[in-house]
Design an enzyme around this catalytic site. Sequence first.
Site, PDB file in Angstrom:
ATOM      1  N   HIS A   1      28.308  57.930  46.497  1.00  0.00           N
ATOM      2  CA  HIS A   1      27.126  58.784  46.373  1.00  0.00           C
ATOM      3  C   HIS A   1      26.832  59.558  47.671  1.00  0.00           C
ATOM      4  O   HIS A   1      26.776  60.772  47.685  1.00  0.00           O
ATOM      5  CB  HIS A   1      25.891  57.935  46.039  1.00  0.00           C
ATOM      6  CG  HIS A   1      26.008  57.108  44.805  1.00  0.00           C
ATOM      7  ND1 HIS A   1      26.028  57.634  43.528  1.00  0.00           N
ATOM      8  CD2 HIS A   1      26.098  55.762  44.653  1.00  0.00           C
ATOM      9  CE1 HIS A   1      26.103  56.661  42.641  1.00  0.00           C
ATOM     10  NE2 HIS A   1      26.163  55.517  43.293  1.00  0.00           N
TER      11      HIS A   1
HETATM   12  O1  RIB Z   1      21.499  55.955  43.994  1.00  0.00           O
HETATM   13  C1  RIB Z   1      22.403  55.924  45.071  1.00  0.00           C
HETATM   14  C2  RIB Z   1      21.679  55.854  46.370  1.00  0.00           C
HETATM   15  O2  RIB Z   1      20.970  54.631  46.443  1.00  0.00           O
HETATM   16  C3  RIB Z   1      22.627  55.840  47.590  1.00  0.00           C
HETATM   17  O3  RIB Z   1      21.980  56.458  48.683  1.00  0.00           O
HETATM   18  C4  RIB Z   1      22.825  54.379  47.865  1.00  0.00           C
HETATM   19  O4  RIB Z   1      23.089  54.113  49.242  1.00  0.00           O
HETATM   20  C5  RIB Z   1      21.478  53.819  47.507  1.00  0.00           C
HETATM   21  O5  RIB Z   1      20.646  53.966  48.641  1.00  0.00           O
END
Ligand code: RIB
Length: 319
Positions: free
Chosen positions: A240
């Site tokens: 992500h």
């Molecule tokens: O939904 C994904 C996000 O949530 C990313 O930033 C992961 O590190 C968590 O913080």
Amino acid sequence: MTKHKIILDTDPGIDDFFAMLLAADAQNLELRGVTAVAGNQVMEKIANNARGIAQLLGWDCPVSIGADRPLLIPQITASQVHGDTGLGHFPLPAPQKDADKRLAWDFIYEEATALDGELEILAIGPLSNLAIAFLRYPDLPQKLRRIVLMGGATEWGNRGAYGEFNFYVDPHAAEIVFASGVPIDMVGLNVTMQTGISDEEFDDIARTVGDSRKVYSELLEFYRNIYRVNDLGFRIVAMHDSLAAAFLTDERVLEMQNAKVQIDCSTGLCRGRSIADFQSESPNARVAVAVDRPRFWDMVMHSLQNAPDVRVQSSASGK
Ligand code: RIB
Ligand code: CA
């Protein structure tokens, strides 16, 4: 080459770690500081990880501590995904340098003022620090060039039906940020979930990092096993935060569309949902709608080829 002058706001966090690796590998980023925000783990562990990763990457910039909870609602973490330390079970080598004396929001404001409109924020955790900064310093929005953030989704969420974790943790903070008037580039689950690592790519990573740097592949294996063991729905290990970092350094990795984005601050199934109106005539963000995955993956692998050696003892007990 003109460099992006950035502050990285983060809740490391396994995928945050790989995003920081990619940022360190980029030639066009000038890191002005790191600000820690509670999210994937509690602040004590987040702060330790942020300082430890900065040290590992040779970043001499300030690491500043921020919000240890959301603005208005009780804290939740993702410890079941990111593990006891926030980086699986891996304690990084203890950071030698203390955190900066300034709190995150004060540091952001000072840096934004000093850079006179050139500062960009790469936000890859809950938006509590930025929201507090905007509340304390009403003239801050005019001092920031833009915010590139990992958060939200145009379709399904990963917390509840529609909530994406970073917005779900602190929806009120997200709403304040999207109402700030600062240009925002939103990298949501609708594109980050296309970065899931295939079994072949896992093998490529293990070969690339080899034995001396196997902590990188072991961290991703930890992430993959958590999904298997805890049956957390998604079977994929999505990078992500790396995708937001990749976009900041090379905008060709994403296709963006203007939209008006609002955040659902209710407490039910829609908590933390980001609603994007792509027809709006008063957009407040560019929202990622498509990803050039081969280009992105090349950037991830390049950052792993150049990743520093790191020696950690993976505690067998996992404690
Ligand atoms: O939904 C994904 C996000 O949530 C990313 O930033 C992961 O590190 C968590 O913080
Ligand atoms: Ca994160």
